[in-house]
Design an enzyme around this catalytic site. Structure first.
Site, short mmCIF file in Angstrom:
data_model
loop_
_atom_site.label_atom_id
_atom_site.label_comp_id
_atom_site.label_asym_id
_atom_site.label_seq_id
_atom_site.Cartn_x
_atom_site.Cartn_y
_atom_site.Cartn_z
N HIS A 133 2.93 22.61 -5.64
CA HIS A 133 2.41 21.70 -4.61
C HIS A 133 3.54 20.83 -4.06
CE1 HIS A 133 -0.41 18.57 -2.95
NE2 HIS A 133 0.60 17.78 -3.28
N GLU A 134 4.37 20.27 -4.94
CA GLU A 134 5.46 19.39 -4.50
C GLU A 134 6.53 20.17 -3.73
OE1 GLU A 134 4.98 16.34 -4.58
OE2 GLU A 134 3.27 16.40 -5.95
N GLU A 212 -1.49 17.13 2.51
CA GLU A 212 -1.73 17.30 1.07
C GLU A 212 -2.52 18.59 0.81
OE1 GLU A 212 -0.55 15.66 -1.45
OE2 GLU A 212 0.48 14.15 -0.24
#
Length: 307
Positions: A133-134, A212
């Site tokens: 995700h990051e 996000e």
């Protein structure tokens, strides 16, 4: 419409509306004040550059870098290679909350940090899903884009707060009619700027939540079998945060929940199932930087099921 295409469409829509709203409000403000547009543009670019340059040092305080050979670095290196981006610098953060974040720039190097509490509560699969995700944030240039879109509301908000504070101070200590009128005028202008900041933040937060979700999408499509692990990672973070006790006056953590692996796994799975069946209002997260966890989990499972 599949998840990826839907997210891209919504990001284009929200980004366009945010830029238009910020442009209109900025133009109206500088027109009223009488500042030339070119000076305003130069001023905004300079502020963005300053913020871009110093942010990594502010965000990265209380961190320790790890290098090749460290297990955390090797996980990030593998994910970066599969994401087709250069390997970012990797840090362990000694903040007290479980969290992971991407930051940095082309001068300091793109960076990924994981806090010690997060390393303590996640298993290997969950950690890989979170780090994917990051790395997705880095691949999508979310740090630069988010900083750019958040700049104008931040400036307007600071000016508005300054005028409100100064206005109240003048009213409190007013010695004559002129100071009283000036204080009221500052309060009025500050109030208008506060409302404008709030409205712009609604657009910016909408865009941030979509970014996000897009980072979640990157993680879930890069490692489709790990989508459920990103969901349980979110649940563990939520459970940990709910059980933290802080001093009401200082905000310092008094106690943090002990790590009980079996109970932690079971509680996380139960919370994920609750989120999957929970009805969430479209406006439940309107003032949040991240989507409601239930929305994130439902999207992850829809990707897993190929819908």
């Amino acid at each position: 419409m599949n998840v990826g295409r839907k997210l891209k469409t919504l990001m284009f829509l929200s980004g366009t509306l945010t830029i238009i709203a910020e442009g209109i409000i900025t133009y109206l403000i500088v027109s009223i004040i009488g500042i030339p547009t070119i000076f305003t543009a130069i001023f905004l670019v300079i502020l963005w550059l300053i913020q871009w340059l110093i942010a990594p040092y502010l965000v990265g305080r209380n961190t320790e870098e790890v290098g090749p050979g460290d297990p955390l670095y090797e996980i990030v290196r593998k994910i970066a290679m599969e994401s087709k981006v250069p390997t970012p610098r990797v840090f362990i953060s000694y903040e007290e909350y479980p969290n992971a974040f991407a930051f940095g720039n082309y001068i300091t190097g793109k960076r990924v940090a994981v806090t010690k509490p997060l390393l303590d509560i996640l298993n290997q699969d969950e950690l890989e899903a979170v780090l994917a995700h990051e790395v997705g944030h880095i691949k999508h240039l979310d740090v630069e884009i988010g900083m750019a879109l958040g700049l104008i509301p931040t400036i307007i908000g600071y000016v508005g707060n300054f005028l409100l504070f100064t206005g109240w101070t003048l009213l409190f200590f007013a010695g004559d009619e002129v100071e009283l009128i000036l204080g009221l005028a500052m309060l009025a202008i500050g109030g208008v700027l506060f409302v404008l900041t709030f409205l712009l933040q609604i657009f910016v937060l909408w865009f941030n939540r979509l970014r996000e979700s897009f980072a979640d999408f990157h993680s879930a499509t890069l490692y489709k079998d790990k989508a459920p692990y990103l969901a349980t990672a979110l649940a563990k973070i939520q459970i940990y945060a709910q059980n933290i006790r802080t001093d009401p006056f200082t905000g310092i953590i008094i106690t943090a929940p002990p790590i009980k692996l079996k109970e932690n796994e079971r509680d996380a799975e139960e919370l994920v199932m609750k989120w999957l069946h929970e009805h969430i209002s479209p406006f439940a997260d309107i003032l949040m930087t991240h989507p409601h966890p239930a929305k994130r989990v439902k999207m992850l499972y829809s990707i897993l099921q190929g819908t």
